[in-house]
Design a protein around this motif. Structure first.
Motif, mmCIF file in Angstrom:
data_model
loop_
_atom_site.group_PDB
_atom_site.id
_atom_site.type_symbol
_atom_site.label_atom_id
_atom_site.label_comp_id
_atom_site.label_asym_id
_atom_site.label_seq_id
_atom_site.Cartn_x
_atom_site.Cartn_y
_atom_site.Cartn_z
ATOM 1 N N THR A 44 0.941 -1.098 0.030
ATOM 2 C CA THR A 44 -0.132 0.108 -0.037
ATOM 3 C C THR A 44 0.734 1.175 0.033
ATOM 4 O OG1 THR A 44 -0.074 0.209 2.302
ATOM 5 C CG2 THR A 44 -2.003 -1.314 1.065
ATOM 6 N N LEU A 45 0.263 2.179 -0.498
ATOM 7 C CA LEU A 45 1.213 3.626 -0.871
ATOM 8 C C LEU A 45 0.522 4.779 -0.116
ATOM 9 C CD1 LEU A 45 2.137 3.060 -4.547
ATOM 10 C CD2 LEU A 45 3.631 3.037 -2.731
ATOM 11 N N LYS A 46 1.074 5.765 0.370
ATOM 12 C CA LYS A 46 0.558 7.039 0.613
ATOM 13 C C LYS A 46 -0.172 7.674 -0.675
ATOM 14 C CE LYS A 46 4.358 8.517 3.710
ATOM 15 N NZ LYS A 46 5.440 9.309 3.893
ATOM 16 N N ASP A 47 -1.054 8.380 -0.466
ATOM 17 C CA ASP A 47 -1.822 8.906 -1.721
ATOM 18 C C ASP A 47 -0.944 10.057 -2.043
ATOM 19 O OD1 ASP A 47 -3.523 9.709 -3.461
ATOM 20 O OD2 ASP A 47 -4.990 10.595 -1.931
ATOM 21 N N THR A 48 -0.341 9.845 -3.231
ATOM 22 C CA THR A 48 0.612 10.904 -3.877
ATOM 23 C C THR A 48 0.895 10.719 -5.179
ATOM 24 O OG1 THR A 48 2.636 11.681 -3.509
ATOM 25 C CG2 THR A 48 2.768 9.637 -3.304
ATOM 26 N N GLU A 49 0.800 11.560 -6.064
ATOM 27 C CA GLU A 49 1.146 11.585 -7.430
ATOM 28 C C GLU A 49 1.938 10.670 -7.872
ATOM 29 O OE1 GLU A 49 0.739 14.490 -11.241
ATOM 30 O OE2 GLU A 49 0.356 15.166 -9.406
ATOM 31 N N ILE A 50 3.185 11.248 -7.448
ATOM 32 C CA ILE A 50 4.654 10.420 -7.789
ATOM 33 C C ILE A 50 4.887 9.776 -6.537
ATOM 34 C CG2 ILE A 50 6.845 10.490 -8.686
ATOM 35 C CD1 ILE A 50 4.795 11.327 -10.673
ATOM 36 N N ALA A 51 4.892 8.379 -6.775
ATOM 37 C CA ALA A 51 5.311 7.800 -5.394
ATOM 38 C C ALA A 51 6.785 6.948 -5.326
ATOM 39 C CB ALA A 51 4.351 6.478 -5.312
ATOM 40 N N SER A 52 7.219 6.996 -4.586
ATOM 41 C CA SER A 52 8.642 6.258 -4.298
ATOM 42 C C SER A 52 8.451 5.265 -3.283
ATOM 43 C CB SER A 52 9.609 7.143 -4.119
ATOM 44 O OG SER A 52 9.730 7.542 -2.673
ATOM 45 N N VAL A 53 9.609 4.344 -3.163
ATOM 46 C CA VAL A 53 9.577 3.251 -2.432
ATOM 47 C C VAL A 53 9.576 3.843 -0.790
ATOM 48 C CG1 VAL A 53 10.804 1.710 -3.605
ATOM 49 C CG2 VAL A 53 12.117 3.303 -2.267
ATOM 50 N N LEU A 54 9.860 5.136 -0.319
ATOM 51 C CA LEU A 54 9.427 5.788 0.743
ATOM 52 C C LEU A 54 8.149 6.113 0.960
ATOM 53 C CD1 LEU A 54 12.505 8.411 0.226
ATOM 54 C CD2 LEU A 54 12.608 6.104 1.487
ATOM 55 N N ASP A 55 7.298 6.058 0.190
ATOM 56 C CA ASP A 55 5.906 6.088 0.102
ATOM 57 C C ASP A 55 5.280 4.910 0.474
ATOM 58 O OD1 ASP A 55 5.779 8.869 -0.181
ATOM 59 O OD2 ASP A 55 6.486 8.724 -2.394
ATOM 60 N N ILE A 56 5.989 3.865 0.447
ATOM 61 C CA ILE A 56 5.291 2.329 0.996
ATOM 62 C C ILE A 56 4.690 2.549 2.424
ATOM 63 C CG2 ILE A 56 5.560 0.019 1.008
ATOM 64 C CD1 ILE A 56 7.541 0.103 -1.146
#
Length: 201
Positions: free
Chosen positions: A90-102
């Motif tokens: 699952t990811l943060k709700d962000t337009e450009i996600a990175s592994v830091l947003d997992i």
């Protein structure tokens, strides 16, 4: 085999147009490099897929498995969103996600960020890789048969025709727009790629 040179060559006037990228990538490169290029028409979608030499379904993905993804921001984000859409993370709700947003990663997946053109060759070294269709085809992978999961036709990553901003309304650009969005082009895409790439118009 390069995502940067076609845009710098276009910006410098060596090319009149290019056609290889989706809008998020173009916008990211434009903001970073101030290239002064824009897009005119959407042409086709090359869906991104998850491929593996070791497994044939998501159920077989082991705890701690390593997945290779593209190392550019937009395609890396796209790869992570494909994995999230299929319940692996699952990811943060962000337009450009990175592994830091997992935000959750129940299988403790590890991610290896690599140059997109090299991804098909990494399948021997990783458990799976998320690969752009153009590089999958070059690597003798069939997106419809070999991808474990693949983006849907609703993907926002349509490939577009790009030109310098001052040439957006030129006669040459208008002619290209017409041809690339013609019924003949649509039929060619449908027949040539048999569903692994589909028209975006």
């Amino acid at each position: 085999n390069d995502y940067v040179l076609p845009n710098t060559a276009l910006s410098e006037g060596q090319l009149d147009a290019n056609f290889f990228q989706h809008i998020p990538y173009l916008e990211e490169m434009n903001s970073k490099e101030n290239l002064g290029i824009t897009w005119t028409v959407k042409v086709h979608i090359e869906p991104m897929g998850l491929y593996s030499d070791k497994i044939s379904s998501l159920d077989e993905l082991k705890d701690g498995a390593t997945i290779a993804i593209p190392n550019d921001a937009t395609n890396g984000s796209r790869a992570l969103k494909l994995l999230a859409d299929n319940g692996l993370i699952t990811l943060k709700d962000t337009e450009i996600a990175s592994v830091l947003d997992i935000t959750s990663n129940e299988k403790n997946l590890k991610f290896k960020e690599l140059d997109a053109p090299a991804l098909p060759r990494t399948l021997v070294d990783v458990d799976a890789a998320v690969i752009n269709t153009n590089y999958a085809i070059e690597g003798d992978l069939n997106p419809l048969e070999d991808a474990i999961v693949i983006e849907s036709a609703e993907s926002p990553y349509a490939n577009v025709l790009a030109v310098k901003e001052e040439n957006k309304d030129s006669e040459k650009t208008k002619a290209l727009n017409t041809v690339l969005n013609s019924e003949k082009t649509k039929k060619f895409i449908e027949e040539k790629y048999e569903g692994s790439i589909f028209p975006a118009f």
